[in-house]
Design a protein around this motif. Structure first.
Motif, mmCIF file in Angstrom:
data_model
loop_
_atom_site.group_PDB
_atom_site.id
_atom_site.type_symbol
_atom_site.label_atom_id
_atom_site.label_comp_id
_atom_site.label_asym_id
_atom_site.label_seq_id
_atom_site.Cartn_x
_atom_site.Cartn_y
_atom_site.Cartn_z
ATOM 1 N N TYR A 4 0.837 -1.197 0.000
ATOM 2 C CA TYR A 4 0.000 0.000 0.000
ATOM 3 C C TYR A 4 0.875 1.252 0.000
ATOM 4 O O TYR A 4 1.978 1.242 0.534
ATOM 5 N N VAL A 5 0.342 2.318 -0.577
ATOM 6 C CA VAL A 5 0.983 3.630 -0.549
ATOM 7 C C VAL A 5 -0.083 4.631 -0.121
ATOM 8 O O VAL A 5 -1.210 4.601 -0.624
ATOM 9 N N VAL A 6 0.257 5.518 0.827
ATOM 10 C CA VAL A 6 -0.665 6.539 1.293
ATOM 11 C C VAL A 6 -0.081 7.903 0.938
ATOM 12 O O VAL A 6 1.074 8.197 1.267
ATOM 13 N N LEU A 7 -0.870 8.722 0.243
ATOM 14 C CA LEU A 7 -0.436 10.055 -0.169
ATOM 15 C C LEU A 7 -1.508 11.076 0.165
ATOM 16 O O LEU A 7 -2.695 10.731 0.235
ATOM 17 N N GLN A 8 -1.086 12.326 0.358
ATOM 18 C CA GLN A 8 -2.043 13.408 0.582
ATOM 19 C C GLN A 8 -1.853 14.484 -0.476
ATOM 20 O O GLN A 8 -0.721 14.804 -0.844
ATOM 21 N N VAL A 9 -2.973 15.022 -0.930
ATOM 22 C CA VAL A 9 -2.969 16.118 -1.894
ATOM 23 C C VAL A 9 -3.899 17.195 -1.349
ATOM 24 O O VAL A 9 -5.016 16.896 -0.913
ATOM 25 N N THR A 10 -3.441 18.441 -1.349
ATOM 26 C CA THR A 10 -4.277 19.550 -0.920
ATOM 27 C C THR A 10 -4.897 20.196 -2.138
ATOM 28 O O THR A 10 -4.191 20.672 -3.028
ATOM 29 N N LEU A 11 -6.219 20.184 -2.190
ATOM 30 C CA LEU A 11 -6.951 20.820 -3.282
ATOM 31 C C LEU A 11 -7.292 22.239 -2.858
ATOM 32 O O LEU A 11 -7.892 22.453 -1.807
ATOM 33 N N LYS A 12 -6.882 23.193 -3.666
ATOM 34 C CA LYS A 12 -7.064 24.602 -3.343
ATOM 35 C C LYS A 12 -8.165 25.206 -4.198
ATOM 36 O O LYS A 12 -8.273 24.903 -5.381
ATOM 37 N N GLU A 13 -8.951 26.069 -3.585
ATOM 38 C CA GLU A 13 -10.001 26.762 -4.312
ATOM 39 C C GLU A 13 -9.379 27.719 -5.324
ATOM 40 O O GLU A 13 -8.332 28.313 -5.072
ATOM 41 N N LYS A 14 -10.018 27.840 -6.477
ATOM 42 C CA LYS A 14 -9.548 28.786 -7.493
ATOM 43 C C LYS A 14 -9.576 30.205 -6.947
ATOM 44 O O LYS A 14 -10.434 30.556 -6.144
ATOM 45 N N PHE A 15 -8.637 31.026 -7.386
ATOM 46 C CA PHE A 15 -8.601 32.427 -6.973
ATOM 47 C C PHE A 15 -9.846 33.150 -7.474
ATOM 48 O O PHE A 15 -10.438 33.954 -6.775
ATOM 49 N N ILE A 16 -10.245 32.862 -8.706
ATOM 50 C CA ILE A 16 -11.443 33.462 -9.288
ATOM 51 C C ILE A 16 -12.357 32.327 -9.734
ATOM 52 O O ILE A 16 -11.924 31.399 -10.409
ATOM 53 N N GLY A 17 -13.610 32.388 -9.373
ATOM 54 C CA GLY A 17 -14.559 31.357 -9.768
ATOM 55 C C GLY A 17 -14.711 30.308 -8.691
ATOM 56 O O GLY A 17 -14.316 30.498 -7.547
ATOM 57 N N THR A 18 -15.286 29.184 -9.073
ATOM 58 C CA THR A 18 -15.518 28.109 -8.112
ATOM 59 C C THR A 18 -14.802 26.845 -8.571
ATOM 60 O O THR A 18 -14.381 26.738 -9.711
ATOM 61 N N GLY A 19 -14.698 25.914 -7.665
ATOM 62 C CA GLY A 19 -14.053 24.643 -7.978
ATOM 63 C C GLY A 19 -12.597 24.643 -7.559
ATOM 64 O O GLY A 19 -12.063 25.629 -7.068
ATOM 65 N N SER A 20 -11.956 23.524 -7.786
ATOM 66 C CA SER A 20 -10.558 23.370 -7.403
ATOM 67 C C SER A 20 -9.641 23.865 -8.510
ATOM 68 O O SER A 20 -9.882 23.617 -9.681
ATOM 69 N N GLY A 21 -8.576 24.535 -8.113
ATOM 70 C CA GLY A 21 -7.628 25.060 -9.085
ATOM 71 C C GLY A 21 -6.536 24.076 -9.467
ATOM 72 O O GLY A 21 -5.754 24.359 -10.363
ATOM 73 N N ASN A 22 -6.462 22.938 -8.799
ATOM 74 C CA ASN A 22 -5.366 22.012 -9.084
ATOM 75 C C ASN A 22 -5.815 20.553 -9.188
ATOM 76 O O ASN A 22 -5.143 19.653 -8.711
ATOM 77 N N LEU A 23 -6.927 20.329 -9.855
ATOM 78 C CA LEU A 23 -7.372 18.946 -10.071
ATOM 79 C C LEU A 23 -6.391 18.165 -10.931
ATOM 80 O O LEU A 23 -6.293 16.945 -10.805
ATOM 81 N N THR A 24 -5.647 18.847 -11.786
ATOM 82 C CA THR A 24 -4.660 18.153 -12.617
ATOM 83 C C THR A 24 -3.558 17.556 -11.747
ATOM 84 O O THR A 24 -2.998 16.511 -12.093
ATOM 85 N N GLU A 25 -3.249 18.186 -10.620
ATOM 86 C CA GLU A 25 -2.260 17.624 -9.693
ATOM 87 C C GLU A 25 -2.780 16.308 -9.106
ATOM 88 O O GLU A 25 -2.057 15.313 -9.035
#
Length: 68
Positions: A4-25
């Motif tokens: 098993y591998v456990v990883l964490q990713v922080t999804l940040k809100e877009k500066f302008i608009g809604t949704g996550s700004g780093n879904l590609t990460e």
């Protein structure tokens, strides 16, 4: 080899608009582990606000990958 591998990713809100700004990460992390022979077993999220300058809401995603 690890089972098993456990990883964490922080999804940040877009500066302008809604949704996550780093879904590609997030997508990149999943695809990288898939290329190593792991599959996404579990994902858990926790929401947290940010009080800093230009801060926005954050979602901490914890991903558990299992070797195929």
């Amino acid at each position: 080899m690890q089972q098993y591998v456990v990883l964490q990713v922080t999804l940040k809100e877009k500066f302008i608009g809604t949704g996550s700004g780093n879904l590609t990460e997030l997508e990149g992390v999943i695809n990288t582990q898939a290329a190593k022979g792991y599959r996404l077993h579990t994902i858990s999220t926790a929401a947290a606000g940010s009080k800093g300058f230009l801060g926005g809401d954050r979602i901490q995603a914890t991903l558990i990958f299992e070797r195929l």
